[in-house]
Design an enzyme around this catalytic site. Structure first.
Site, PDB file in Angstrom:
ATOM      1  N   MET A  97     121.130  50.222   4.930  1.00 22.32           N
ATOM      2  CA  MET A  97     120.793  50.797   3.586  1.00 22.32           C
ATOM      3  C   MET A  97     119.675  50.103   2.923  1.00 22.32           C
ATOM      4  O   MET A  97     119.276  49.973   1.855  1.00 22.32           O
ATOM      5  CB  MET A  97     121.899  50.766   2.748  1.00 22.32           C
ATOM      6  CG  MET A  97     123.065  51.634   3.212  1.00 22.32           C
ATOM      7  SD  MET A  97     124.070  52.319   1.876  1.00 22.32           S
ATOM      8  CE  MET A  97     124.790  51.020   1.083  1.00 22.32           C
ATOM      9  N   GLY A  98     119.032  48.951   3.951  1.00 25.85           N
ATOM     10  CA  GLY A  98     118.043  48.308   3.334  1.00 25.85           C
ATOM     11  C   GLY A  98     118.192  46.994   2.427  1.00 25.85           C
ATOM     12  O   GLY A  98     119.379  46.699   2.442  1.00 25.85           O
ATOM     13  N   GLY A 147     121.628  38.679   7.328  1.00 29.11           N
ATOM     14  CA  GLY A 147     122.844  39.562   8.192  1.00 29.11           C
ATOM     15  C   GLY A 147     122.314  40.777   8.832  1.00 29.11           C
ATOM     16  O   GLY A 147     122.680  40.999  10.150  1.00 29.11           O
ATOM     17  N   HIS A 148     121.544  41.483   8.260  1.00 28.26           N
ATOM     18  CA  HIS A 148     120.884  42.729   8.991  1.00 28.26           C
ATOM     19  C   HIS A 148     120.145  42.104  10.219  1.00 28.26           C
ATOM     20  O   HIS A 148     120.092  42.686  11.324  1.00 28.26           O
ATOM     21  CB  HIS A 148     120.106  43.361   8.022  1.00 28.26           C
ATOM     22  CG  HIS A 148     120.801  43.900   6.819  1.00 28.26           C
ATOM     23  ND1 HIS A 148     120.293  43.699   5.487  1.00 28.26           N
ATOM     24  CD2 HIS A 148     121.664  44.991   6.629  1.00 28.26           C
ATOM     25  CE1 HIS A 148     121.038  44.215   4.611  1.00 28.26           C
ATOM     26  NE2 HIS A 148     121.922  45.150   5.252  1.00 28.26           N
ATOM     27  N   GLN A 156     128.155  58.156   0.691  1.00 31.29           N
ATOM     28  CA  GLN A 156     129.249  57.218   0.576  1.00 31.29           C
ATOM     29  C   GLN A 156     129.589  56.375  -0.683  1.00 31.29           C
ATOM     30  O   GLN A 156     130.132  55.341  -0.742  1.00 31.29           O
ATOM     31  CB  GLN A 156     128.887  56.091   1.957  1.00 31.29           C
ATOM     32  CG  GLN A 156     127.529  55.162   1.479  1.00 31.29           C
ATOM     33  CD  GLN A 156     127.305  54.388   2.789  1.00 31.29           C
ATOM     34  OE1 GLN A 156     126.866  55.040   3.755  1.00 31.29           O
ATOM     35  NE2 GLN A 156     127.696  53.123   2.610  1.00 31.29           N
ATOM     36  N   GLY A 198     128.004  44.892  11.588  1.00 32.96           N
ATOM     37  CA  GLY A 198     128.436  43.556  11.248  1.00 32.96           C
ATOM     38  C   GLY A 198     130.043  43.590  11.025  1.00 32.96           C
ATOM     39  O   GLY A 198     130.565  44.572  10.229  1.00 32.96           O
ATOM     40  N   ASP A 209     131.753  43.868   7.462  1.00 32.57           N
ATOM     41  CA  ASP A 209     132.397  45.260   6.805  1.00 32.57           C
ATOM     42  C   ASP A 209     133.381  45.678   7.856  1.00 32.57           C
ATOM     43  O   ASP A 209     133.197  46.633   8.747  1.00 32.57           O
ATOM     44  CB  ASP A 209     131.263  46.350   6.582  1.00 32.57           C
ATOM     45  CG  ASP A 209     130.205  45.852   5.545  1.00 32.57           C
ATOM     46  OD1 ASP A 209     130.697  45.999   4.358  1.00 32.57           O
ATOM     47  OD2 ASP A 209     129.311  45.323   5.880  1.00 32.57           O
ATOM     48  N   SER A 257     124.927  39.655   1.407  1.00 32.68           N
ATOM     49  CA  SER A 257     125.037  41.153   0.958  1.00 32.68           C
ATOM     50  C   SER A 257     123.966  41.713   0.244  1.00 32.68           C
ATOM     51  O   SER A 257     123.692  40.741  -0.800  1.00 32.68           O
ATOM     52  CB  SER A 257     126.371  41.435   0.411  1.00 32.68           C
ATOM     53  OG  SER A 257     126.295  42.350  -0.400  1.00 32.68           O
ATOM     54  N   ARG A 269     124.310  43.511  -2.099  1.00 34.12           N
ATOM     55  CA  ARG A 269     124.886  43.299  -3.835  1.00 34.12           C
ATOM     56  C   ARG A 269     124.926  41.990  -4.164  1.00 34.12           C
ATOM     57  O   ARG A 269     125.082  42.018  -5.598  1.00 34.12           O
ATOM     58  CB  ARG A 269     126.126  43.882  -3.435  1.00 34.12           C
ATOM     59  CG  ARG A 269     126.105  45.520  -3.456  1.00 34.12           C
ATOM     60  CD  ARG A 269     127.389  46.187  -3.570  1.00 34.12           C
ATOM     61  NE  ARG A 269     127.335  47.513  -3.522  1.00 34.12           N
ATOM     62  CZ  ARG A 269     127.688  48.361  -2.583  1.00 34.12           C
ATOM     63  NH1 ARG A 269     128.126  47.865  -1.458  1.00 34.12           N
ATOM     64  NH2 ARG A 269     127.481  49.533  -2.741  1.00 34.12           N
TER      65      ARG A 269
HETATM   66  P1  AMP Z   1     124.454  47.702   4.710  1.00 32.28           P
HETATM   67  O1  AMP Z   1     122.901  47.676   4.729  1.00 32.28           O
HETATM   68  O2  AMP Z   1     125.414  46.717   3.732  1.00 32.28           O
HETATM   69  O3  AMP Z   1     125.000  48.914   4.938  1.00 32.28           O
HETATM   70  O4  AMP Z   1     124.747  47.085   6.120  1.00 32.28           O
HETATM   71  C1  AMP Z   1     124.052  47.464   7.319  1.00 32.28           C
HETATM   72  C2  AMP Z   1     124.838  46.752   8.382  1.00 32.28           C
HETATM   73  O5  AMP Z   1     124.655  45.165   8.270  1.00 32.28           O
HETATM   74  C3  AMP Z   1     126.446  46.631   8.676  1.00 32.28           C
HETATM   75  O6  AMP Z   1     126.814  46.978   9.920  1.00 32.28           O
HETATM   76  C4  AMP Z   1     126.843  45.576   7.930  1.00 32.28           C
HETATM   77  O7  AMP Z   1     128.325  45.141   8.461  1.00 32.28           O
HETATM   78  C5  AMP Z   1     125.974  44.605   8.498  1.00 32.28           C
HETATM   79  N1  AMP Z   1     125.909  43.171   7.561  1.00 32.28           N
HETATM   80  C6  AMP Z   1     125.905  43.398   6.108  1.00 32.28           C
HETATM   81  N2  AMP Z   1     126.090  42.075   5.664  1.00 32.28           N
HETATM   82  C7  AMP Z   1     126.157  41.241   6.808  1.00 32.28           C
HETATM   83  C8  AMP Z   1     126.263  39.980   7.010  1.00 32.28           C
HETATM   84  N3  AMP Z   1     126.239  38.986   5.984  1.00 32.28           N
HETATM   85  N4  AMP Z   1     126.533  39.229   8.278  1.00 32.28           N
HETATM   86  C9  AMP Z   1     126.273  40.269   9.333  1.00 32.28           C
HETATM   87  N5  AMP Z   1     126.113  41.611   9.428  1.00 32.28           N
HETATM   88  C10 AMP Z   1     126.119  42.204   8.100  1.00 32.28           C
END
Ligand code: AMP
Length: 291
Positions: A30-31, A36-37, A61, A147, A150, A185, A187
Site C-alpha cells: 500500500m506504499g 520491510g517492503h 480492506q 511479510g 501480517d 509499519s 502506520r
Molecule cells: P502494506 O503496505 O502494509 O500492505 O504491506 C505490504 C507487504 O509488506 C505485506 O506483505 C506486509 O506483510 C509486508 N510488511 C509490512 N511491514 C513489514 C515488516 N516490518 N517486515 C517485513 N514485511 C513487512
C-alpha cells in the site's frame, strides 16, 4: 524501472517477460515504503528474474472510520526507493482502474477470519483477498512475497492460493524491525514521540513471552500472561488481543510448542499496531536495522 497505471499496460509488460523467459516476482504494497517492503523486494529479486511492486491503497480492506483517507501516500518517494532497490516494474493503478464499479463477488476467509483481527475489522480480510486475487490475475507472477509481520494475512492468502489452485508460489519473509525491536509499519508514521517510545514495549512483550516458552512454559495462559505483564504499565497502550495460536488454523493453541505463533494487537494512542513472533525460532530470524 518502468511504471504502469493501467491493467492492460501491466498485462502487456507481463507478456513480454513471459516471452523473454523471465520469472516474475511480485510484491504487493500500500506504499509509503519502508525497509520491510524493500526486504520483500530483495527476496523477490533473489527468487525471480524481474520484480513488480504494486502501490495501491486498497479501499475495500478499510472499514468505516478506519484510516483510508489519511493513510500516508508519497508516490515520488516510493518511486525513488523502489527504483534504487532494483524493482523492474512499478504498478500504480487508480481506485477506478481496480474497481470501475463495486465488486459484486466477495471472498470469505472462512474460519481463518474468525480469529484475531477478523472480528475486530469486519470485512478487512475479504477486502485483502479480493485485491490480492485481482492483482495476482493481473500480474500473473510466478512468486508473490508477503511479510510475516501480517501473519494472519499471510496465512489466509496461503490458504486462498491453495484452495483456489492458483499458479503462484507464495513466499513469506521475516519481519524487519527497528533497532529497539519495533516492527516497521507505514502506520508508525502516525506515532507521536511518546507513543513511539511506548510502542517499543510490543516487541519487548513478545520477547518476554518467547522467554517464558524457552524456560519451559507450555500453557498458553502462562506465555500470554508473560506478554501482558510487560505491557501493564504502558499508559498509552490499549491491548486488543494477545494470543498463542496454531500456525495453520489460527485457533488458540491448546499447548504452546515450536511454531505456535504468539500474536498481539494494540492501540498506541489512536494507532493500531500488530506484531507476532513464531515460537521456537528465536527472534534472530527477524531482521533488525542498525540504530
Ligand atoms: P502494506 O503496505 O502494509 O500492505 O504491506 C505490504 C507487504 O509488506 C505485506 O506483505 C506486509 O506483510 C509486508 N510488511 C509490512 N511491514 C513489514 C515488516 N516490518 N517486515 C517485513 N514485511 C513487512
Amino acid at each position: 524501472m518502468i511504471q504502469h497505471a493501467t491493467i492492460s499496460d501491466m498485462r502487456r509488460w507481463r507478456e513480454e517477460q513471459r516471452h523473454a523467459g523471465r520469472r516474475v516476482g511480485f510484491v504487493p504494497t500500500m506504499g509509503h515504503l519502508h525497509e520491510g517492503h524493500l526486504s520483500l523486494v530483495d527476496r523477490s529479486r533473489d527468487l525471480a528474474d524481474a520484480t513488480v511492486l504494486s502501490v495501491f491503497v486498497n479501499p475495500t480492506q478499510f472499514g468505516p472510520g478506519e484510516d483510508f483517507d489519511r493513510y500516508p501516500r508519497d508516490l515520488e518517494r516510493d518511486r525513488g526507493l523502489a527504483e534504487r532497490r532494483g524493482v523492474d516494474c512499478l504498478f500504480v493503478p487508480s481506485v477506478s482502474e481496480m474497481y470501475p464499479r463495486a465488486a459484486s463477488v466477495a471472498l470469505d476467509p472462512g474460519s481463518l477470519g474468525a480469529h484475531l483481527c477478523g472480528p475486530l475489522r469486519p470485512g478487512h480480510f475479504a477486502g485483502v483477498m479480493l485485491v490480492v486475487l485481482k492483482l495476482l490475475h493481473i500480474v500473473e507472477p510466478d512468486i508473490a512475497v508477503f511479510g510475516r509481520k501480517d501473519a494472519q494475512q499471510a496465512i489466509i492468502l496461503g490458504r486462498m492460493v491453495d484452495d483456489l489452485n492458483l499458479e503462484v508460489q507464495l513466499d513469506v519473509a521475516p519481519t524487519v524491525r527497528e533497532s529497539d525491536g519495533l516492527a516497521l509499519s507505514s502506520r508508525n508514521a502516525y506515532l507521536t514521540p511518546d507513543e513511539r517510545r511506548a510502542a517499543a514495549a510490543i516487541p519487548r512483550a513478545l520477547d518476554a513471552g518467547h522467554r517464558a516458552y524457552r524456560e519451559g512454559a507450555t500453557e498458553p495462559e502462562t506465555v500470554v500472561a508473560a506478554v501482558r505483564r510487560e505491557l501493564e504499565n504502558e499508559q498509552l497502550m490499549r491491548v486488543e488481543y494477545i494470543d498463542a495460536v496454531d500456525p495453520e488454523t489460527l485457533a488458540p493453541a491448546r499447548r504452546v510448542q515450536d511454531r505456535t505463533v504468539l500474536v498481539l494487537a494494540a492501540r498506541v494512542g489512536a494507532t493500531r499496531l500488530i506484531d507476532n513472533v513464531v515460537l521456537g525460532e528465536g527472534t534472530a530470524s527477524d531482521v533488525f536495522l542498525d540504530g
